[in-house]
Design an enzyme around this catalytic site. Structure first.
Site, short mmCIF file in Angstrom:
data_model
loop_
_atom_site.label_atom_id
_atom_site.label_comp_id
_atom_site.label_asym_id
_atom_site.label_seq_id
_atom_site.Cartn_x
_atom_site.Cartn_y
_atom_site.Cartn_z
CG ASN A 335 -2.00 -1.08 1.13
OD1 ASN A 335 -2.53 -1.36 0.04
ND2 ASN A 335 -2.30 -1.71 2.25
CG HIS A 337 1.23 2.65 4.57
ND1 HIS A 337 -0.13 2.76 4.41
CD2 HIS A 337 1.40 1.49 5.23
CE1 HIS A 337 -0.74 1.72 4.95
NE2 HIS A 337 0.18 0.95 5.45
CB CYS A 372 5.94 6.94 7.97
SG CYS A 372 7.66 7.28 7.57
#
Length: 423
Positions: A335, A337, A372
């Site tokens: 995904n 991240h 993040c």
């Protein structure tokens, strides 16, 4: 093995001569240790009999062989020999080959010595290799299927999977790291979705979630560790899901030693949906609720919720600060991240080495604030809020943590509890 009967012009008779190749001689020698064979002289004389020299009568007890007369087909040598004398009297020398061996079931069978020798050689070679490899497990529990993807148990609502602790998953304490155990939790969660038939195109997303570009993100995680497994231990992980409010889902885990049943770890988490394109949180659509609702196992959380507020730390007040942390390409999931397990490693980067050497992580509470990306630069902050000097009976220590971007945006707040390693 090859048989030939050389001719004799003078007598018309012949003696069977047996020729052995090197391979067949070796095979016969190997077989002789296990399967006795008749002597060569008896075999030769028995095979060389003429058709008319067979037994003359059959009895009810079987085949009765009658010795062949010395004047029979094999009674005369091909070459003349001197007749010996005893006290002046001529004595005929009896050729031992002229006697026939009684016909039995055994000596009428084909010569299987070559086949027996080959089988014996293969068996001995395999036994030798088996002994040299000595791969057999030292403990019965090592025969568990640790490479399987798990199965559904508990009335179809609990998923179970086993994991073997590998040598590269243990740390300086010769036990599995907390990151290893957390990876097991994540793996069972994904396999649960797949085995239950709910896997869509996304990473753990259901088909209805995939249609709407929705993905799961964790917002809170609580972990209690009773003890850490060692190399070659096999852990059994059970996981199940339940509703968490209107738009969330709770997932719990119970990790045990597969051999003793002793509890290793318990964990409880809360997950919500986020739009993969906008990166914003989303409500749970009714279509998704209809998909996952039948798989909910309504029970109290396996870990009692820690409702204490996690404080915000600042760089100028924190006891320990570690900056310049950047994600690697391998830290990203599908995904795009950073994997949530990676955050735990970054949090512990700022933990004092004195605590890591003398204590073990016993409990952890994490609140995820934002994701993040791969270009982020982070810093890890830690403050020791309880160093055990307040009269704690077990000598435990408590730390507060913050993982944030260098710009100040918070990624994760956390609290950890540490207990002495040799308490």
């Amino acid at each position: 093995m090859e048989d030939r009967i050389p001719g004799n012009a003078a007598s018309g008779k012949g003696r069977r001569t047996t020729y052995f190749t090197l391979d067949s001689m070796a095979a016969s020698l190997a077989a002789s240790a296990f399967f006795p064979v008749p002597s060569s002289s008896s075999t030769v004389s028995a095979k060389a009999k003429r058709i008319g020299d067979g037994p003359q009568s059959l009895g009810v007890q079987g085949i009765v062989a009658k010795p062949t007369s010395l004047s029979g087909a094999m009674g005369v040598k091909a070459q003349a020999q001197t007749v010996p004398k005893i006290n002046g009297t001529k004595v005929e020398k009896v050729d031992e080959d002229s006697f026939s061996v009684p016909r039995t079931f055994y000596n009428q069978l084909p010569d299987w010595s070559f086949l027996f020798a080959a089988i014996t050689s293969i068996f001995l070679a395999a036994e030798k290799q088996w002994t040299m490899l000595d791969w057999k497990p030292k403990r019965p529990d090592m025969l568990a299927d640790v490479f399987g993807t798990g199965k559904i148990v508990g009335d179809g609502l609990i998923f179970r999977q086993n994991f073997s602790i590998r040598s590269y998953e243990i740390g300086a304490d010769r036990t599995a790291s907390i990151e290893t155990l957390m990876n097991h939790l994540q793996e069972t969660a994904l396999n649960h979705v797949r085995v239950a038939g709910l896997m869509g195109d996304g990473f753990g997303s259901t088909p209805e979630m995939s249609k709407r570009n929705l993905i799961w993100v964790v917002t809170k995680m609580q972990v209690l560790v009773d003890h850490y497994p060692s190399w070659e231990d096999i852990v059994q992980v059970d996981t199940w899901v339940a509703a968490a409010g209107k738009n969330g889902m709770r997932r719990d885990w119970h990790v045990r030693d597969s051999r003793t049943g002793q509890t290793i770890l318990r964990a409880s988490s809360v997950w919500v949906m986020m739009n993969k394109n906008t990166r914003r949180l989303s409500k749970m659509p009714e279509e998704v609720r209809a998909e996952i609702g039948p798989h909910f196992f309504e029970d109290t959380p396996i870990v009692e919720e820690d409702s204490r507020k996690l404080p915000k730390l600042e760089a100028d007040t924190a006891d320990y600060v570690r900056g310049g942390l950047t994600p690697r390409w391998a830290d990203l999931d599908v995904n795009q991240h950073v994997n949530n397990v990676k955050y735990i490693g970054w949090i512990l980067e700022s933990a004092p080495i004195s605590i890591l050497e003398s204590h073990k992580l016993a409990a952890m509470t994490l609140e995820y604030r934002r994701e993040c990306g791969r270009d982020s630069v982070l810093e890890s902050l830690t403050t020791v809020s309880d160093d055990g000097s307040n009269g704690s009976a077990d000598g435990g220590m408590e730390c507060q943590h913050l993982l944030r971007l260098e710009s100040g945006d918070e990624i994760v707040r956390g609290r950890t509890l540490w207990k002495p390693k040799h308490a």
